[in-house]
Design an enzyme around this catalytic site. Structure first.
Site, PDB file in Angstrom:
ATOM      1  N   SER A 182       0.795  -1.232   0.000  1.00  0.00           N
ATOM      2  CA  SER A 182       0.000   0.000   0.000  1.00  0.00           C
ATOM      3  C   SER A 182       0.824   1.277   0.000  1.00  0.00           C
ATOM      4  CB  SER A 182      -0.950  -0.002   1.188  1.00  0.00           C
ATOM      5  OG  SER A 182      -0.237  -0.013   2.400  1.00  0.00           O
ATOM      6  N   HIS A 210      -4.957  -3.425  -2.911  1.00  0.00           N
ATOM      7  CA  HIS A 210      -4.567  -2.499  -3.976  1.00  0.00           C
ATOM      8  C   HIS A 210      -4.389  -3.176  -5.336  1.00  0.00           C
ATOM      9  CE1 HIS A 210      -4.129   0.860  -1.200  1.00  0.00           C
ATOM     10  NE2 HIS A 210      -3.708  -0.051  -0.356  1.00  0.00           N
ATOM     11  N   LYS A 241     -11.108   0.638  -2.084  1.00  0.00           N
ATOM     12  CA  LYS A 241     -10.067   1.090  -3.009  1.00  0.00           C
ATOM     13  C   LYS A 241     -10.692   1.118  -4.409  1.00  0.00           C
ATOM     14  CE  LYS A 241      -7.572   1.050   0.726  1.00  0.00           C
ATOM     15  NZ  LYS A 241      -7.058  -0.036   1.524  1.00  0.00           N
TER      16      LYS A 241
END
Ligand SMILES: *Cc1c(COP(=O)(O)O)cnc(C)c1O
Length: 390
Positions: A182, A210, A241
């Site tokens: 991240s 991610h 995300k």
């Protein structure tokens, strides 16, 4: 002043002294490439909304429709009376998207890590984590009371050394890593990690926060891109995300999900998220799977490439770019803050990331690119950074 007030002030003074003081910035606009920060319009390079879904019309409409039908509150925890059809639909959509037997959603990624890890390992077990995993995994590992071993970031030799010395037939061993890190944006050596966990009989939990929506033929994540999906026991992801909403989830076999429903305390003892949020997330999952999802992903990578090209030959030094996260190393905490402030005066919002999010002395600017950025905005960013960093 009373003793409590004095203690609080001492703590704040200490935080300030170290250049680690944080404060909330008020945003008066929806998510997007331009946001209103403290009354100033800025070009936004800070968000994890990689595919630009956070303010997408399809998601908004899904949320509104669910709110009209179910209201805004879920009424209780899922096991008491809050297991609304919206949550089940989301889990079915996620299972279909990720190609796993079953899924359980949580109110946040943080709650997902906490509930899952403590449900799976305890004081007689070993948990082995990458040095740079997210705080939610570190906190979960500590809370589990399992013996905690930390391997050097992405260092499979170090991982093997630890496995060799800590795995015994009587202990369960759980390895946890992120697929895309991240704060560094680099990728885990997944194939080697999977080989090692099989060799030593350990289990692997992979946090794809991610990577979901960005990697793999069907955009399931890095495990799909590496064709390792079937060999990983526990797949974790977040909805906040690329999926543009909020929440977290675990995908895997049905028995895993049943164990979590029965043992994950952050799931059991927490009110179910709003049905509107679940409905928006379901719409996001479907959108990511559609042709529109592929188009957005392709645009995102085109923007990342554009940024890469602009950085080549500039004075800005960055590591090899492997994801939509581009860290610009600064070092000193105070210096990182000054750089972020200078960028703000040029109309660009890039957060300074400091301890305890990253190690002391490893402060950085963390640039995130989204599919919504235009090539001109990327150019504005690199020009501003060149002017602000020496
Ligand atoms: C964001 C994030 C989490 C936490 O998810 P939230 O939904 O924000 O609580 C967990 N792991 C990683 C790698 C993350 O980036």
């Amino acid at each position: 002043m009373d003793a409590f007030g004095e203690t609080l002030n001492e703590q704040l003074a200490l935080i300030r002294e170290q250049g680690l003081y944080r404060e909330l910035r008020r945003i008066d606009s929806a998510q997007g490439t331009r946001i209103q920060v403290d009354g100033q319009e800025l070009l936004n390079f800070s968000s994890n909304d990689y595919l630009g879904l956070a303010n997408d019309e399809v998601l908004r409409k899904a949320a509104v429709a669910a709110a009209e039908r179910f209201g805004v509150g879920s009424g209780g925890s899922r096991l008491i009376c809050g297991s609304l059809s919206s949550h089940h639909e989301l889990e079915e959509a996620l299972a279909d998207f990720k190609g796993t037997e079953a899924v359980l959603t949580f109110s946040s990624g943080y709650a997902t890590a906490l509930g899952t890890i403590t449900a799976l390992v305890g004081k007689d077990d070993v948990i082995v984590i990458d040095k740079l995993v997210h705080a939610s995994i570190v906190d979960a590992a500590r809370l589990s009371n399992a013996r905690l071993r930390i391997y050097r970031h992405n260092d499979v030799d170090n991982l093997e050394k630890i496995l060799r010395s800590s795995v015994t037939p009587k202990r369960r061993t759980l390895i946890v890593t992120e697929s895309v890190f991240s704060m560094d944006g680099d990728l885990a050596p997944l194939r080697e990690i999977v080989e090692l966990k099989d060799k030593y009989g350990a289990w692997l939990m992979l946090d794809e926060a991610h990577a979901t929506g960005l990697f793999g033929a069907q955009r399931r994540g890095l495990a799909e891109a590496f064709e390792l999906q079937e060999r990983i026991e526990i797949h974790m992801g977040t909805l906040g995300k690329a999926l543009g909403t909020a929440g977290g989830y675990i995908c895997g076999r049905r028995a895993l999900i049943e164990v979590l429903v029965n043992r994950a305390r952050s799931f059991i003892f927490s009110t179910a998220p709003s049905p509107a949020l679940a409905a928006a997330a379901t719409a996001a999952v479907r959108l990511v799977q559609s042709e529109e999802g592929e188009t957005r992903r392709a645009t995102l990578w085109a923007r990342v490439d554009h940024l890469k090209n602009r950085l080549v030959g500039s004075r800005i030094r960055v590591p090899v770019i492997q994801s939509a996260i581009v860290p610009i190393a600064i070092g000193e905490e105070e210096q990182a803050l000054k750089c972020a402030q200078a960028l703000k005066t040029k109309g660009v919002f890039v957060p300074a990331i400091r301890y305890p999010t990253v190690a002391r002395g490893k402060a950085r600017l963390r640039v995130t690119v989204t599919a919504q950025h235009t090539p001109e905005q990327i150019e504005h960013l690199t020009t501003a950074i060149s002017q602000c960093i020496n």
